[in-house]
Design a protein around this motif. Sequence first.
Motif, PDB file in Angstrom:
ATOM      1  N   LEU A  10       0.870  -1.179   0.000  1.00 47.43           N
ATOM      2  CA  LEU A  10       0.000   0.000   0.000  1.00 47.43           C
ATOM      3  C   LEU A  10       0.905   1.227   0.000  1.00 47.43           C
ATOM      4  N   ARG A  11       0.800   2.036  -1.051  1.00 49.85           N
ATOM      5  CA  ARG A  11       1.623   3.247  -1.152  1.00 49.85           C
ATOM      6  C   ARG A  11       0.748   4.459  -0.881  1.00 49.85           C
ATOM      7  N   ASP A  12       1.221   5.334   0.028  1.00 45.29           N
ATOM      8  CA  ASP A  12       0.432   6.543   0.242  1.00 45.29           C
ATOM      9  C   ASP A  12       1.272   7.600   0.933  1.00 45.29           C
ATOM     10  N   PRO A  13       0.810   8.839   0.895  1.00 50.23           N
ATOM     11  CA  PRO A  13       1.593   9.936   1.449  1.00 50.23           C
ATOM     12  C   PRO A  13       1.207  10.305   2.880  1.00 50.23           C
ATOM     13  N   SER A  14       0.334   9.541   3.526  1.00 45.58           N
ATOM     14  CA  SER A  14      -0.198  10.065   4.786  1.00 45.58           C
ATOM     15  C   SER A  14       0.700   9.781   5.985  1.00 45.58           C
ATOM     16  N   ALA A  15       1.517   8.714   5.914  1.00 47.84           N
ATOM     17  CA  ALA A  15       2.486   8.373   6.960  1.00 47.84           C
ATOM     18  C   ALA A  15       1.902   8.504   8.365  1.00 47.84           C
ATOM     19  N   SER A  16       2.172   9.630   9.003  1.00 48.88           N
ATOM     20  CA  SER A  16       1.749   9.744  10.396  1.00 48.88           C
ATOM     21  C   SER A  16       0.300  10.212  10.537  1.00 48.88           C
ATOM     22  N   GLY A  17      -0.345  10.485   9.409  1.00 45.37           N
ATOM     23  CA  GLY A  17      -1.742  10.918   9.499  1.00 45.37           C
ATOM     24  C   GLY A  17      -2.619   9.814  10.066  1.00 45.37           C
ATOM     25  N   ARG A  18      -3.652  10.190  10.760  1.00 43.92           N
ATOM     26  CA  ARG A  18      -4.541   9.190  11.369  1.00 43.92           C
ATOM     27  C   ARG A  18      -5.977   9.425  10.939  1.00 43.92           C
TER      28      ARG A  18
END
Length: 291
Positions: A157-165
């Motif tokens: 799963l590739r995405d830019p949210s990283a630490s986003g919840r």
Amino acid sequence: MLLITGASGHVGRRAAELVLDKTGHKGGALRLMTRTPEKLQALAGAEIVAGDFSRPETLARAFHGVDVALVISSSAPPGQRALHHRNAFRAAAAAGVRHVVYVSLQGSTPQSRFSYSRDHATSERFLAESGVPETTILRNAFYLDMLPGFFDAGGVLRDPSASGRAALVAREDAAQAMAAALLQPPGGTLDVTGPEALSVTDAVARLARLTGRALRYEHAPAQADGSESVAENWRAELYTGWFEAVAAGELARTTDAVQRLTGRTPLALEHYFTAFPAALGPLRSGTAIGA
Ligand SMILES: NC(=O)c1ccc[n+]([C@@H]2O[C@H](COP(=O)([O-])OP(=O)(O)OC[C@H]3O[C@@H](n4cnc5c(N)ncnc54)[C@H](OP(=O)(O)O)[C@@H]3O)[C@@H](O)[C@H]2O)c1
């Protein structure tokens, strides 16, 4: 008479089943609206009516004699979709519907990173302007059910949210909340969320443990798989916008709305996918991803 639009869809269908269970499958109590009545599997005790938000002339019949209507958002492109909803709200007002329960999205503001959230903010404004006397807005969190569909064929799963919840909610809890709100509309605006704010990295790790699959998270700009035609580009933007809204923290707040509306504690990731394994889709054991 109660009305559910979008009754062929995942949450609409489930909400209809729950309302019928609670009202004893009595005829004359629930009407289901769909664009294609011939395809909607009958539910004992429910009347089925044809209706399409994009064709206002079909909506007077659908809303006629209705006391409370659950209006589930359609799947049209942003912008066009808010106009669809305006048609529905105007038809409800013209038919004398007392209360509209509109299914919106958590984080719905004109400034959101997510085009559907901006569209929901417009729809909410249209509802306020419609003249319907009483309204409830259920701002559903993103569905937990969407996660399995975001993995590629290699289990990444590739995405830019990283630490986003995000306070992801199970479709089952969303449908339970919708059914309860249709039967006893609380009024006002509620964020309908899951029990915890999950980061995408945590969710991937927990899905890997649950399925025993080698699932992986990669921090990268979200990209659609390239299969969309130019006309379908808005769907690709929905995909990236979903993660951007999570990264911006627009959907991180948890609430007790599911508990208050239904008396049930909302399902955590492991509980949900264990109780509803079909929701794991391609990640179910025995299918190919990450094996
Ligand atoms: N919170 C989230 O993460 C999330 C995720 C996915 C979707 N959503 C939104 O929530 C809605 C319900 O979710 P779902 O999972 O149940 O979606 P779904 O299974 O795709 O169902 C979509 C429903 O929208 C109805 N619809 C589409 N175009 C319409 C139109 N022009 N007029 C009237 N109804 C129309 C369809 O009804 P017929 O085909 O029977 O007419 C269908 O029942 C979706 O439509 C979408 O707006 C939210």
